[in-house]
Scaffold this motif. Structure first.
Motif, PDB file in Angstrom:
ATOM      1  N   PRO B  79      35.321  52.373  52.856  1.00 30.43           N
ATOM      2  CA  PRO B  79      35.296  52.881  51.473  1.00 30.43           C
ATOM      3  C   PRO B  79      36.677  53.304  50.984  1.00 30.43           C
ATOM      4  N   LEU B  80      37.451  53.902  51.867  1.00 32.34           N
ATOM      5  CA  LEU B  80      38.775  54.407  51.486  1.00 32.34           C
ATOM      6  C   LEU B  80      39.719  53.256  51.146  1.00 32.34           C
ATOM      7  N   VAL B  81      39.776  52.238  52.031  1.00 29.76           N
ATOM      8  CA  VAL B  81      40.698  51.115  51.759  1.00 29.76           C
ATOM      9  C   VAL B  81      40.209  50.309  50.558  1.00 29.76           C
ATOM     10  N   ALA B  82      38.893  50.257  50.355  1.00 28.37           N
ATOM     11  CA  ALA B  82      38.361  49.531  49.198  1.00 28.37           C
ATOM     12  C   ALA B  82      38.790  50.225  47.910  1.00 28.37           C
ATOM     13  N   MET B  83      38.711  51.541  47.907  1.00 28.89           N
ATOM     14  CA  MET B  83      39.127  52.283  46.708  1.00 28.89           C
ATOM     15  C   MET B  83      40.631  52.158  46.472  1.00 28.89           C
ATOM     16  N   ALA B  84      41.405  52.248  47.567  1.00 32.73           N
ATOM     17  CA  ALA B  84      42.858  52.105  47.439  1.00 32.73           C
ATOM     18  C   ALA B  84      43.189  50.711  46.915  1.00 32.73           C
ATOM     19  N   GLY B  85      42.503  49.705  47.448  1.00 32.99           N
ATOM     20  CA  GLY B  85      42.733  48.333  47.003  1.00 32.99           C
ATOM     21  C   GLY B  85      42.389  48.168  45.531  1.00 32.99           C
ATOM     22  N   ALA B  86      41.275  48.749  45.137  1.00 28.59           N
ATOM     23  CA  ALA B  86      40.844  48.651  43.740  1.00 28.59           C
ATOM     24  C   ALA B  86      41.895  49.270  42.812  1.00 28.59           C
ATOM     25  N   ALA B  87      42.421  50.409  43.191  1.00 28.08           N
ATOM     26  CA  ALA B  87      43.427  51.081  42.374  1.00 28.08           C
ATOM     27  C   ALA B  87      44.704  50.246  42.298  1.00 28.08           C
ATOM     28  N   ILE B  88      45.121  49.704  43.436  1.00 30.32           N
ATOM     29  CA  ILE B  88      46.334  48.889  43.468  1.00 30.32           C
ATOM     30  C   ILE B  88      46.171  47.645  42.591  1.00 30.32           C
ATOM     31  N   GLY B  89      44.975  47.064  42.608  1.00 28.11           N
ATOM     32  CA  GLY B  89      44.718  45.876  41.781  1.00 28.11           C
ATOM     33  C   GLY B  89      44.925  46.168  40.312  1.00 28.11           C
ATOM     34  N   VAL B  90      44.399  47.298  39.864  1.00 27.56           N
ATOM     35  CA  VAL B  90      44.530  47.675  38.451  1.00 27.56           C
ATOM     36  C   VAL B  90      45.995  47.940  38.114  1.00 27.56           C
ATOM     37  N   ILE B  91      46.661  48.693  38.993  1.00 29.30           N
ATOM     38  CA  ILE B  91      48.075  49.028  38.727  1.00 29.30           C
ATOM     39  C   ILE B  91      48.926  47.764  38.651  1.00 29.30           C
ATOM     40  N   LEU B  92      48.744  46.879  39.621  1.00 31.49           N
ATOM     41  CA  LEU B  92      49.539  45.640  39.632  1.00 31.49           C
ATOM     42  C   LEU B  92      49.241  44.796  38.408  1.00 31.49           C
ATOM     43  N   SER B  93      47.983  44.774  38.019  1.00 27.01           N
ATOM     44  CA  SER B  93      47.592  43.989  36.847  1.00 27.01           C
ATOM     45  C   SER B  93      48.307  44.501  35.599  1.00 27.01           C
ATOM     46  N   LEU B  94      48.291  45.821  35.421  1.00 34.12           N
ATOM     47  CA  LEU B  94      48.929  46.413  34.245  1.00 34.12           C
ATOM     48  C   LEU B  94      50.433  46.146  34.255  1.00 34.12           C
ATOM     49  N   GLU B  95      51.062  46.391  35.423  1.00 31.15           N
ATOM     50  CA  GLU B  95      52.512  46.206  35.535  1.00 31.15           C
ATOM     51  C   GLU B  95      52.892  44.733  35.349  1.00 31.15           C
ATOM     52  N   ALA B  96      52.124  43.840  35.994  1.00 33.27           N
ATOM     53  CA  ALA B  96      52.465  42.420  35.962  1.00 33.27           C
ATOM     54  C   ALA B  96      52.332  41.872  34.543  1.00 33.27           C
TER      55      ALA B  96
END
Lengths: 262, 283
Positions: B79-96
């Motif tokens: 659950p922890l890595v899934a949440m971290a991954g989900a957050a990173i996906g959103v951040i990278l999407s916005l930045e990219a």
């Protein structure tokens, strides 16, 4: 009823075909960070004999037990089990020797994530893989009955008292039917009734199993009850070794002082 | 190592730290002690690693404990890595999206996100998250067992603590890190696509097709499986710090903190070497 000394005298003679003592500590030295703890100590224990090691705090009594079971190594000197020097033994051979030893830690050192029952079953699960689950459960129940803890098998160590933890620790130490029993302060911190119960339990085990035992204790009454022979340590060496009467008759100042204060 | 051919866990104990007020003139002596301490730590780690390796490859094998640790490291970290991954996906999407728009390269969004997640962010984020959760947990658990003599009790029961406690935990970390990385990557890609799709229409099929266009397995597999090395580092450091603890509750706290800090540090340092290694052998 026979006293501990009678039992010891009757049972402690080395066997004819194997004259080496079960446990022999020969001129052992041990220091920690430059502080000398054991200073050339020598002791011997035969089968069926119980030796009580007495002395002030910090005189190396517990260290002696840790050296015998191989949790620490001596700086010099030899520790022999059945004539076999522990120095130079590989892990497998050391493991075989440890299986013949039961060790009760001063703090009982029960595994806090396991129940009482699982604690006692732990050595059996690892060393008696030939036993079926039901055989193991029966053996655990028998051991816990022996130490009077059969009513608390599903409790966690944190849910039982110090005296009860010592009993469970003793049951765990006896799980592999050891030939040697090393007890580190079995009655420390217990009330007089619990202490007497533990002493009686140890005496009963001596009668039934004829193990070579070393009991480290501060408690002179307890030592007198359970041990045929007593060794008094001071500054890392044995000041006097003998029966309780030998200690009483000693002219050594430290022995007199120790008996007077105990 | 003792002349017995093995090292009792107890003898790995370093001496307790002694607090002294040093005169300025002894600065050289202080530096020497730090220098010695540094090499002593690595020497002890080397001996510990050898003991664990030897215990791991010789029977009896502790299958039951290994399965328990796989669950502890894998399932409970998911659950922890899934949440971290989900957050990173959103951040990278916005930045990219912002960066690519500036250069008129919006069409590169899927491939940028896929490569960023799978090659860099997914493995490192998984390693750091697991280092925090598992490293601290293992370090504290073993340290607590050490100071309460439970590890000594295991050894006194003729059970090899290197095999039972260390080898199983380290192996569980080695095996589980790549699987957790795949979970992190999947969550990051999913949320990254979702964040983009919220702004402008982009089907998931199109996102995946563009993102993985021309990609080969060798572009992603080494990056995913390098996390086994992270697992080795996390498990080894946490077990080493835990099993050499001294000093009661303070020692337990120190072991937990050191496990996380050192494992995270070594993980990042190892990544430098691993990236170079992968670039050379999987160009």
């Amino acid at each position: 009823m026979a006293t501990a000394y009678d039992i010891a005298v009757k049972q402690a003679e080395p066997e004819q075909d194997n004259p080496a003592p079960v446990i022999a500590v020969e001129k052992v030295y041990k220091s920690f960070d430059g502080h000398k703890v054991l200073n050339g100590i020598s002791l011997r224990v035969n089968r069926g004999e119980t030796l009580a090691v007495l002395g002030r705090s910090g005189t190396g009594k517990s260290v002696l037990l840790r050296l015998i079971i191989g949790l620490d190594t001596p700086d010099s000197g030899a520790i022999c089990i059945h004539g076999q020097d522990l120095a130079g033994l590989g892990l497998d051979r050391m493991g075989e020797i440890r299986k013949k030893m039961g060790f009760l830690f001063q703090s009982a050192a029960l595994y806090d994530s396991l129940t009482v029952q699982e604690n006692v079953a732990f050595p059996l699960e690892h060393h008696r893989r030939d036993m079926s689950k039901s055989e193991r459960a029966d053996r655990v129940r028998q051991l816990l009955t022996e130490v009077g803890m059969d009513g608390d098998i599903d409790k966690m160590p944190s849910d039982i008292s110090g005296g009860m933890q010592k009993r469970v620790g003793l049951a765990r130490a006896l799980a592999l039917e050891p030939e040697m029993l090393l007890l580190d302060e079995p009655t420390a911190g217990l009330d007089p009734i619990s202490s007497a119960e533990i002493d009686e339990l140890i005496l009963k085990l001596q009668r039934e199993r004829r193990m070579a035992s070393i009991v480290v204790t501060h408690d002179l009454d307890s030592a007198r009850t359970i041990a045929g022979r007593l060794a008094l340590l001071n500054e890392g060496d044995v000041v006097i070794e003998g029966t309780f009467e030998d200690l009483q008759q000693s002219d050594v100042g430290f022995v007199k002082e120790f008996l007077k204060q105990s | 190592m003792s002349d017995r051919g093995f090292t009792p866990v107890a003898s790995l104990n370093p001496p307790l730290p002694v607090r002294r007020i040093e005169p300025l003139s002894s600065a050289a002596g202080y530096a020497t002690r730090i220098f010695n301490g540094f090499f002593e730590w690595f020497g002890s780690l080397g001996i510990f690693s050898w003991q664990v390796l030897r215990a791991a490859v010789t029977p009896p094998y502790e299958w039951r404990e290994l399965i328990r640790q796989l669950d502890e490291v894998g399932s409970k970290s998911l659950p922890l890595v899934a949440m971290a991954g989900a957050a990173i996906g959103v951040i990278l999407s916005l930045e990219a999206r912002y960066s690519l728009s500036r250069f008129g390269a919006k069409s590169m969004f899927p491939v940028t996100l896929v490569y960023s997640v799978l090659q860099v962010m997914g493995p490192v984020i998984t390693g750091l998250v697991v280092s925090g959760r598992v490293g601290a947990g293992m370090g504290a658990e073993l340290a607590s067992m050490k100071v309460t003599e439970q590890i000594d009790a295991i050894e006194a029961s003729a059970i090899n603590p290197y095999r039972l406690l260390a080898a199983t935990r380290i192996l569980a970390c080695i095996l589980m890190l790549p699987l957790l990385t795949i979970a992190t990557d999947a969550c990051a890609l999913l949320t990254g696509w979702f964040a983009q799709a919220m702004v402008e229409p982009l089907s998931f099929h199109q996102f995946i097709a563009n993102g993985f266009n021309g990609a080969t397995f060798s572009a992603f597999l080494p990056q995913t499986f390098k996390t086994s090395v992270y697992g080795l580092i996390i498990g080894l450091i946490a077990c080493f710090q835990g099993m050499r603890t001294r000093g009661g509750a303070a020692g337990v706290g120190r072991a937990a903190t050191n496990s996380v800090v050192l494992a995270s540090l070594f993980l990042i340092l190892a990544d430098v070497v691993l990236v170079k290694f992968i670039l050379v052998f999987f160009p």
